[in-house]
Design a protein around this motif. Structure first.
Motif, PDB file in Angstrom:
ATOM      1  N   ALA A 105      34.567  62.867  30.028  1.00 56.97           N
ATOM      2  CA  ALA A 105      33.913  62.244  28.881  1.00 56.97           C
ATOM      3  C   ALA A 105      32.715  61.406  29.320  1.00 56.97           C
ATOM      4  O   ALA A 105      31.662  61.410  28.672  1.00 56.97           O
ATOM      5  N   GLY A 106      32.854  60.699  30.431  1.00 58.95           N
ATOM      6  CA  GLY A 106      31.748  59.896  30.943  1.00 58.95           C
ATOM      7  C   GLY A 106      30.561  60.744  31.337  1.00 58.95           C
ATOM      8  O   GLY A 106      29.405  60.416  31.024  1.00 58.95           O
ATOM      9  N   PHE A 107      30.811  61.855  32.012  1.00 55.64           N
ATOM     10  CA  PHE A 107      29.716  62.733  32.416  1.00 55.64           C
ATOM     11  C   PHE A 107      29.094  63.450  31.213  1.00 55.64           C
ATOM     12  O   PHE A 107      27.889  63.716  31.192  1.00 55.64           O
ATOM     13  N   ARG A 108      29.908  63.774  30.204  1.00 52.16           N
ATOM     14  CA  ARG A 108      29.346  64.371  28.988  1.00 52.16           C
ATOM     15  C   ARG A 108      28.376  63.403  28.322  1.00 52.16           C
ATOM     16  O   ARG A 108      27.296  63.798  27.859  1.00 52.16           O
ATOM     17  N   ALA A 109      28.763  62.137  28.254  1.00 51.41           N
ATOM     18  CA  ALA A 109      27.898  61.129  27.628  1.00 51.41           C
ATOM     19  C   ALA A 109      26.572  61.002  28.375  1.00 51.41           C
ATOM     20  O   ALA A 109      25.525  60.739  27.767  1.00 51.41           O
TER      21      ALA A 109
END
Length: 359
Positions: A105-109
């Motif tokens: 989720a962090g990398f998607r953001a």
């Protein structure tokens, strides 16, 4: 950053390859260039990454948890992914899932596709551990899509090999084989021989399931040709151990138990001191020894080793042909209750205790 990368690449690419001691020495030298409070995000996690490379997971966890709440979102994301992979090594699948999906989720953001490939690869492994092969295929296809777009082409072959395993578990052997053949071609072309050998081992597993023993032998021989001349290199040792274990299983299937024992001995040689031999791989190696014990008639010990493999992985690998065969033979020989007792004893063994029983 350039100095750090160059020093590590030099050591990793040396012939015949780094020992655990030389790798630690090289990394100590590299870390000497890292300031106390580095500004570059990659250097912030450098100490944790270095500890992972040398197999010191306790130190790695401490270093990564120290920056777990860092204000830089990239550092937070990669820290969660790293903790997820280490939880997989510990057999803690629930924690691995939580950490890897948080990192994803962090990398998607951030829109960081390299990070998404890395996190998706871990999430794929979690899905397989949970028996969710179709979800693993979905995750693998997304990861490979990013790699194929040129974001991180060197990751593409690794992802394809994992995706092939997921496809095979859904019963799609044709596409699994096509993925593996493509991955092997790509990896051999760029000199990534360890990953190419992993691909050949996966092709041998498919052939074994189809009963094509000639194809099994051909794939194992090709894997051996790729890794044996490089067997002392740190980046080859894990697949080298896996290859020898597979050769032991083939020898056992041929009825040559002495040759099987020799191959398994080579697979387990110096496991305690080797770099990057994780618990999931060790679990695979001891399942091979369990199959040999079963062939020798020592069903109780075979059952204990199956339980130990379960404990190290954190789950029972339903895809393992050896585990299924050993379970069937041991339950017939011991009875279900005695088998379950031996299996449970094995689950309680530490890695060190298991190693002492098989070497």
């Amino acid at each position: 950053m350039t100095v750090c990368s160059a020093a590590l690449v030099t050591e990793m690419s040396s012939e015949p390859g780094p020992t655990p001691e030389s790798l630690r020495h090289a990394l100590d030298g590299v870390l000497g260039w890292v300031p106390e409070k580095p500004r570059h995000p990659a250097l912030i996690v450098a100490r944790g990454a270095a500890a992972i490379l040398t197999g010191d997971f306790a130190a790695a966890k401490r270093a990564i948890r120290d920056v777990h709440d860092h204000p830089d979102p990239w550092v937070r994301a990669i820290s969660r992914v790293a903790l997820g992979f280490m939880a997989m090594n510990d057999g803690d699948i629930a924690t691995a899932a939580a950490e890897l999906h948080a990192g994803l989720a962090g990398f998607r953001a951030l829109g960081d596709r390299w990070g998404m490939i890395t996190a998706l690869s871990g999430a794929l492994q979690v899905a397989l551990a949970r028996g969710e092969a179709e979800e693993a295929v979905r995750l693998g296809e997304e990861a490979y899509g990013y790699a194929a777009e040129g974001v991180s082409p060197e990751q593409g072959g690794t992802v394809l090999i994992q995706l092939a395993r997921a496809r095979a578990e859904t019963g799609d052997f044709a596409r699994a084989r096509a993925d593996l053949e493509r991955a092997i071609g790509d990896m051999e072309r760029i000199g990534e021989y360890a990953e190419a050998a992993n691909g050949h081992l996966s092709l041998s597993d498919l052939a074994r399931r189809e009963g094509d023993l000639a194809a099994v032998r051909a794939q194992l021989e090709r894997a051996r040709e790729l890794i044996e001349p490089r067997a002392e290199r740190a980046d080859v040792r894990q697949v080298c151990a896996r290859t020898f274990s597979h050769l032991g299983r083939m020898a056992q299937q041929d009825g040559d138990l002495e040759a099987a024992a020799r191959w398994h001995g080579r697979a387990l040689r110096d496991v305690a001191g080797r770099v990057l031999i994780g618990n999931p791989t060790f679990a695979e190696l001891i399942e091979g020894v369990a199959a040999l014990d079963s062939a020798r008639g020592d069903h109780e010990h075979a059952a204990e080793l199956l339980g130990a493999a379960h404990g190290l992985r954190g789950y029972q690998d339903s895809w393992s042909i050896d585990a299924a065969d050993v379970t069937s033979a041991a339950e017939d020989a011991l009875g279900e209750e005695a088998f379950a007792e031996a299996y449970d004893r094995g689950r309680g063994l530490s890695r060190e205790n298991v190693l002492a029983r098989v070497t």
